[in-house]
Design a protein around this motif. Structure first.
Motif, mmCIF file in Angstrom:
data_model
loop_
_atom_site.group_PDB
_atom_site.id
_atom_site.type_symbol
_atom_site.label_atom_id
_atom_site.label_comp_id
_atom_site.label_asym_id
_atom_site.label_seq_id
_atom_site.Cartn_x
_atom_site.Cartn_y
_atom_site.Cartn_z
ATOM 1 N N ARG A 159 33.607 43.393 55.023
ATOM 2 C CA ARG A 159 32.899 44.183 55.915
ATOM 3 C C ARG A 159 31.512 44.517 55.244
ATOM 4 N N ALA A 160 31.600 44.590 54.084
ATOM 5 C CA ALA A 160 30.186 45.026 53.418
ATOM 6 C C ALA A 160 29.071 43.664 53.463
ATOM 7 N N ARG A 161 29.490 42.763 53.708
ATOM 8 C CA ARG A 161 29.069 41.273 54.076
ATOM 9 C C ARG A 161 28.650 41.318 55.321
ATOM 10 N N GLY A 162 29.208 42.074 56.311
ATOM 11 C CA GLY A 162 28.855 41.903 57.790
ATOM 12 C C GLY A 162 30.100 41.122 58.586
ATOM 13 N N LEU A 163 31.144 40.655 57.631
ATOM 14 C CA LEU A 163 32.331 39.826 58.175
ATOM 15 C C LEU A 163 33.390 40.989 58.836
ATOM 16 N N PRO A 164 33.780 41.059 60.075
ATOM 17 C CA PRO A 164 34.782 41.601 60.372
ATOM 18 C C PRO A 164 36.188 41.240 59.517
ATOM 19 N N ALA A 165 36.932 41.951 59.103
ATOM 20 C CA ALA A 165 38.125 41.894 58.670
ATOM 21 C C ALA A 165 39.394 42.926 58.633
ATOM 22 N N ARG A 166 40.491 42.571 58.727
ATOM 23 C CA ARG A 166 41.608 43.372 58.890
ATOM 24 C C ARG A 166 42.753 42.936 58.225
ATOM 25 N N TYR A 167 43.685 44.213 57.994
ATOM 26 C CA TYR A 167 44.989 44.083 56.872
ATOM 27 C C TYR A 167 46.083 43.263 57.701
ATOM 28 N N VAL A 168 46.719 42.703 57.383
ATOM 29 C CA VAL A 168 48.084 41.919 57.881
ATOM 30 C C VAL A 168 49.296 41.961 57.273
ATOM 31 N N SER A 169 50.179 42.657 57.829
ATOM 32 C CA SER A 169 51.564 42.566 56.948
ATOM 33 C C SER A 169 52.605 41.564 57.616
ATOM 34 N N ARG A 211 53.595 36.187 59.978
ATOM 35 C CA ARG A 211 52.892 37.261 60.360
ATOM 36 C C ARG A 211 53.380 38.244 61.266
ATOM 37 N N LEU A 212 53.455 39.506 60.675
ATOM 38 C CA LEU A 212 54.282 40.467 61.721
ATOM 39 C C LEU A 212 53.047 41.194 62.502
ATOM 40 N N GLY A 213 52.103 41.853 61.917
ATOM 41 C CA GLY A 213 51.012 42.419 62.764
ATOM 42 C C GLY A 213 49.945 42.864 61.855
ATOM 43 N N SER A 214 48.920 43.400 62.396
ATOM 44 C CA SER A 214 47.570 43.716 61.760
ATOM 45 C C SER A 214 46.985 45.168 62.022
ATOM 46 N N GLY A 215 46.085 45.430 61.414
ATOM 47 C CA GLY A 215 45.502 46.967 61.560
ATOM 48 C C GLY A 215 44.139 46.881 60.618
ATOM 49 N N PRO A 251 36.341 41.372 67.767
ATOM 50 C CA PRO A 251 36.429 41.357 66.479
ATOM 51 C C PRO A 251 35.376 42.258 65.804
ATOM 52 N N LEU A 252 34.435 42.702 66.555
ATOM 53 C CA LEU A 252 33.453 43.516 65.845
ATOM 54 C C LEU A 252 33.843 44.985 65.517
ATOM 55 N N VAL A 253 35.202 45.302 66.133
ATOM 56 C CA VAL A 253 35.892 46.497 65.977
ATOM 57 C C VAL A 253 36.273 46.501 64.479
ATOM 58 N N TYR A 254 36.597 45.547 63.885
ATOM 59 C CA TYR A 254 37.082 45.689 62.624
ATOM 60 C C TYR A 254 35.947 45.443 61.395
ATOM 61 N N LEU A 255 34.611 46.012 61.611
ATOM 62 C CA LEU A 255 33.773 46.249 60.842
ATOM 63 C C LEU A 255 33.970 47.646 60.343
ATOM 64 N N ARG A 256 34.658 48.318 61.095
ATOM 65 C CA ARG A 256 34.864 49.853 60.664
ATOM 66 C C ARG A 256 35.608 49.994 59.444
ATOM 67 N N ASP A 257 35.014 50.989 58.619
ATOM 68 C CA ASP A 257 35.720 51.189 57.296
ATOM 69 C C ASP A 257 36.917 52.100 57.536
ATOM 70 N N THR A 258 37.527 52.393 56.318
ATOM 71 C CA THR A 258 38.810 53.567 56.494
ATOM 72 C C THR A 258 38.702 54.014 55.338
ATOM 73 N N VAL A 259 39.535 54.895 55.022
ATOM 74 C CA VAL A 259 39.520 55.718 53.573
ATOM 75 C C VAL A 259 39.810 54.731 52.558
ATOM 76 N N GLU A 314 42.952 38.944 56.919
ATOM 77 C CA GLU A 314 42.215 38.233 57.938
ATOM 78 C C GLU A 314 40.772 38.396 58.111
ATOM 79 N N ILE A 315 40.006 37.337 57.984
ATOM 80 C CA ILE A 315 38.525 37.822 58.282
ATOM 81 C C ILE A 315 37.829 36.582 59.269
ATOM 82 N N HIS A 316 37.241 37.463 60.359
ATOM 83 C CA HIS A 316 36.503 36.437 61.356
ATOM 84 C C HIS A 316 35.235 35.889 60.863
ATOM 85 N N THR A 317 35.583 34.576 60.950
ATOM 86 C CA THR A 317 34.528 33.699 60.331
ATOM 87 C C THR A 317 33.361 33.207 61.024
#
Length: 268
Positions: free
Chosen positions: A177-187, A232-236, A98-106, A207-210
């Protein structure tokens, strides 16, 4: 709920192209909240290549189409049986930490305004904080189709104060992510809004890892957690990373796109 999904994406080119290569993330996974049956993908003139399940648990298929071609349709049809788990993602097999999803994107990089929004709420624990962040994003960005583009960032949508589900998801991911919670986009897909209005389009949420509860979905656009109306299809990391269809076109033709989605409840 038993839902039948029909999803057609048609690409038209003003001049014949030599071919295309596509990566499809268009097959839902089985987990406690959904079971998939009779799922079929067809690509006009397409040849199916390698298939694998990535670290996030999504099934990826490679397809190629040889030209010259002026039109290609990617068609999906299948059944999914869903169950309300209050947004909690249980039994989904994945290997990415889950910690991988602390990474920001553009698309999800927080600016000062997003950081201020993220810091404006407090929670008793990770789950409570995630709920409050989702509500804050819902209040800050009014749902209004047509005012943003595919490439609009979370910071731009917040500054505009309007957007669609993609913008709500990106903004919530940035705040979490700014608050230290891993988060990702779901389609995925949505059968209907809470008031019963049909939703004939693809959908997206975050989705947020709580913490101990794991991944929990939050749909800030509809002010709720995903229930049995959602597929739910997938995430990124963001919309581009979680795109159901991505690929490369070989040729000089300009592309136009037509998408049709139907999510119908079947008799139990």
């Amino acid at each position: 709920m038993k839902l039948q999904i029909t999803h057609e994406t048609t690409y038209n080119y003003d001049a014949p192209i030599l071919g295309l290569i596509q990566s499809l993330r268009l097959t839902p996974s089985d987990y406690e909240g959904q079971r998939v049956g009779g799922w079929k993908i067809a690509v006009t003139g397409g040849h199916r290549g390698g298939t694998f399940r990535d670290g996030a648990g999504d099934l990826i298929e490679a397809w190629t189409v040889r030209g010259p071609i002026s039109e290609v349709t990617v068609a999906i049809r299948g059944l999914v049986e869903t169950r309300d788990t209050a947004g909690v993602l249980r039994g989904h097999r994945e290997t990415v930490h889950p910690l991988v999803y602390l990474r920001d994107t553009v698309a999800t990089a927080p600016d000062a305004a997003l950081r201020d929004l993220a810091g404006s709420v407090q929670g008793e624990d990770g789950l409570d904080l995630a709920h409050r962040l989702s509500a804050a994003v819902s209040d800050a960005i009014r749902y209004n189709p047509g005012v943003t583009e595919t490439w609009t960032t979370a910071a731009e949508a917040l500054a505009l104060g309007e957007g669609v589900c993609q913008d709500h998801a990106h903004a919530l991911i940035a705040c979490a992510r700014a608050r230290g919670l891993p988060a990702r986009y779901v389609s995925g897909y949505l059968h209907s809004s809470i008031d019963g209005t049909p939703h004939d389009a693809a959908h997206a949420w975050a989705e947020i890892h709580t913490g101990p509860l794991g991944w929990v979905g939050f749909d800030a656009a509809n002010r709720c957690c995903p229930d049995d109306r959602y597929v739910r299809l997938g995430s990124g990391f963001d919309a581009g990373d979680a795109a159901p269809i991505s690929g490369v076109t070989l040729g000089q033709g300009n592309e136009s796109l037509d998408v049709r989605v139907a999510v119908e409840e079947m008799d139990q």
